[in-house]
Scaffold this active site. Structure first.
Site, PDB file in Angstrom:
ATOM      1  N   ASP A 185       0.830  -1.207   0.000  1.00  0.00           N
ATOM      2  CA  ASP A 185       0.000   0.000   0.000  1.00  0.00           C
ATOM      3  C   ASP A 185       0.871   1.266   0.000  1.00  0.00           C
ATOM      4  O   ASP A 185       1.858   1.342   0.732  1.00  0.00           O
ATOM      5  CB  ASP A 185      -0.863  -0.017   1.266  1.00  0.00           C
ATOM      6  N   GLU A 200      13.981 -14.461   2.630  1.00  0.00           N
ATOM      7  CA  GLU A 200      14.271 -15.457   3.671  1.00  0.00           C
ATOM      8  C   GLU A 200      13.352 -16.668   3.530  1.00  0.00           C
ATOM      9  O   GLU A 200      13.655 -17.743   4.021  1.00  0.00           O
ATOM     10  CB  GLU A 200      14.008 -14.863   5.077  1.00  0.00           C
TER      11      GLU A 200
HETATM   12  C1  GLC Z   1      -4.136   3.116  -0.975  1.00  0.00           C
HETATM   13  C2  GLC Z   1      -5.331   2.209  -0.971  1.00  0.00           C
HETATM   14  C3  GLC Z   1      -6.517   2.986  -0.507  1.00  0.00           C
HETATM   15  C4  GLC Z   1      -6.253   3.458   0.902  1.00  0.00           C
HETATM   16  C5  GLC Z   1      -4.962   4.277   0.961  1.00  0.00           C
HETATM   17  C6  GLC Z   1      -4.507   4.511   2.360  1.00  0.00           C
HETATM   18  O1  GLC Z   1      -4.236   4.107  -1.933  1.00  0.00           O
HETATM   19  O2  GLC Z   1      -5.507   1.626  -2.231  1.00  0.00           O
HETATM   20  O3  GLC Z   1      -7.696   2.248  -0.551  1.00  0.00           O
HETATM   21  O4  GLC Z   1      -7.317   4.224   1.360  1.00  0.00           O
HETATM   22  O5  GLC Z   1      -3.913   3.643   0.291  1.00  0.00           O
HETATM   23  O6  GLC Z   1      -4.018   3.352   2.939  1.00  0.00           O
END
Ligand code: GLC
Length: 550
Positions: free
Chosen positions: A209, A262
């Site tokens: 993310d 790992e």
């Molecule tokens: C990314 C995710 C989104 C989320 C954001 C914060 O863009 O795809 O859904 O709200 O990160 O984590």
């Protein structure tokens, strides 16, 4: 399960948004048991990898992207044992499983943050990005913000005030998602430790993310002012030199890679949610010692025109020479559905699917895309999505609809449409967490599985072909000269014995039929009316075709 090296280069990824996939216990919210029950349908569709959006412990203010315990499962989704079972069942079906790792921030209700925020000298005081403000405190005790770093859309500051610490903390996304301090070795060990827990359980990798945002400038320098219109952010006022894709962040990719290595074999995959042009973000792959893949997000911002896609493919080809591969994506849980972008024309959505699944790159499909689900129109006033709730009050509905279709992400997160029964077969609850798209009696997986001409069946055929033909899952790509409204490319593969296999993909973006000066066996056509004579192939408007040239 097969342990072949580089399996992820040949896979097709399917994104599951667990809250909206399948509800096994009738509470109106999807869960992991629901996912397990539906895995056979995904295997039948033919995808190779299932990526699950976060199901970890969370107050669900950003529906899982605000984690309060990286090692636990949110009770409404199941528990660690259900996760173990999910991995096992998936592997038994020949599917790989990828989890979502949210490293940039936690929930403000994570015990780490609660402790960190409690004083300036607690053991976790330095786990988040705390900073003194500038200048003398005002009447409310506040200083001025440390610098100009902004939250998404550049509308608000990324800094939040803590009256307890009388300091600012950074929250690059939304105020309840404080950014972790990745320069602190304890933070690294804590999050890497959680990753190891899931790797040890057999997860095949992670989708990362907002990975590009994690390591900010150590000196907290302000970003340079440079307004820019257009692109994914609609308006951008500041460059992100000191907050995004920094050299330290690229190094972090290598550290994370060492952690997942790992656990090989089988090789684990790291897929970065990183934003930027291909000549910038390909750096994350390193010398095969960084991320495995980075999403090609330009495709989420596309204009429906042949020229646009020709240029885009050329740019990715130039920056991702083999063995590197882009990860192409047309839809996800943050952006508009394809069908809504192409004016509701399913023929165009099917043409784009043909492109997505025949390019040289790893394709990602978002749940529902395979039946051409549309955005569910929902009034902005009742939005559950915190992006919607945070930013909508700033703009009237007609503005937000026009300039920021993605602002209420609820519209692309409504329940999966499985069949024509109540709640689209998603749940037996009275009420589902988000309403079901009213199109479901006509548009659902069950109906499309029965219909040989359906979009679900087109995806199944294309994914199957991609698996079967080395030229598609392993071959080179060469753009072919074609008319203004046409994207055409050849995929070729040289076998060990020297024989060359070729397919040609012709995508007619135009409104008139096209006579393509090449004959061949039609392996797949995205719509009716494709015909090959001895020397030519007719491709109707808004149609894509995969040809085996003769
Ligand atoms: C990314 C995710 C989104 C989320 C954001 C914060 O863009 O795809 O859904 O709200 O990160 O984590």
């Amino acid at each position: 399960m097969t342990d072949e090296a580089r399996w992820w280069q040949r896979t097709t990824i399917y994104q599951v948004y667990p809250r909206s996939f399948a509800d096994s216990d009738g509470d109106g919210i999807g869960d992991l048991r629901g996912v397990i029950d539906r895995l056979p349908v995904l295997a039948e569709l033919g995808v190779g990898t299932v990526w699950l959006s976060p199901f970890f412990a969370s107050p669900q203010e950003d529906f899982g992207y605000d984690i309060s315990d990286y090692t636990a499962v949110a009770p409404e989704y199941g528990d660690v044992e259900t996760v173990r079972e999910l991995i096992e069942v998936a592997h038994g079906l020949g599917l790989r499983v990828v989890f979502d790792l949210v490293m940039n921030h936690t929930s403000d209700q994570h015990p780490w943050f609660v402790e960190s925020a409690s004083s300036r000298d607690n053991p976790k005081a330095d786990w988040y990005l705390w900073h003194d403000g500038r200048g003398r405190p005002g009447r409310d005790g506040r200083t001025r913000r440390p610098n100009n770093w902004k939250a998404p859309l550049d509308l608000t500051s990324a800094w939040q005030w803590s009256p307890v610490r009388r300091q600012w903390f950074l929250a690059s996304f939304l105020p309840f998602q404080p950014d972790l301090n990745w320069r602190n070795p304890e933070v690294r060990e804590a999050v890497f430790g959680a990753a190891r827990q899931w790797l040890g359980m057999g997860v095949d990798g992670f989708r990362l993310d907002v990975f590009g945002w994690i390591m900010k400038d150590e000196a907290f320098r302000s970003n340079p002012f440079r307004p820019k219109l257009g692109g994914g952010d609609i308006v951008r006022l500041w460059r992100r030199d000191f907050t995004e894709n920094t050299p330290d962040n690229v190094r972090l990719a290598k550290d994370l890679r060492a952690v997942v290595d790992e656990f090989a074999p089988p090789e684990r995959v790291l897929i970065g949610e990183v934003f930027g042009s291909p000549d910038e973000v390909h750096e994350y792959l390193g010398d095969d010692d960084g991320l495995s893949l980075t999403f090609a997000f330009d495709l989420l911002e596309y204009r429906y025109s042949a020229r646009y896609f020709r240029d885009l493919i050329a740019r990715y080809e130039a920056n991702y020479a083999a063995p590197r591969l882009p990860a192409y994506v047309l839809e996800n849980h943050d952006r508009s559905r394809t069908i809504d972008r192409v004016g509701g024309d399913e023929g165009k959505a099917r043409l784009l699917a043909t492109m997505l699944l025949t390019l040289r790159g790893v394709p990602t499909i978002y749940q529902g895309q395979e039946i051409a689900t549309s955005n569910t129109y929902l009034p902005l006033a009742g939005a559950l999505d915190p992006m919607g709730r945070t930013f909508l009050p700033w703009m009237p509905e007609w503005v937000s609809r026009r300039i920021a279709e993605r602002i209420n992400r609820d519209e692309v997160r409504t329940p999966m449409q499985w069949d024509a029964s109540r709640n689209a077969g998603f749940s037996t609850a009275e009420r589902t967490w988000l309403p079901v798209n009213p199109e479901y009696p006509r548009r659902n997986v069950a109906a499309q599985r029965e219909d040989p001409d359906s979009t679900w069946r087109l995806f199944q055929t294309l994914i199957g072909l991609r698996r079967a033909l080395p030229e598609l899952h392993d071959g080179t790509l060469r753009l072919l000269d074609a008319g203004r409204d046409v994207v055409a490319y050849e995929r070729a593969h040289v076998a060990d014995d020297g024989t060359i296999a070729r397919v040609v993909v012709v995508l007619n973006f135009g409104a008139a039929p096209l006579t393509w000066a090449q004959a061949g066996e039609v392996l797949v056509a995205s719509g009716p009316g494709v015909a090959s004579t001895a020397t030519t192939t007719t491709v109707p408007a808004s149609t894509g075709v995969v040809l085996r040239p003769v």
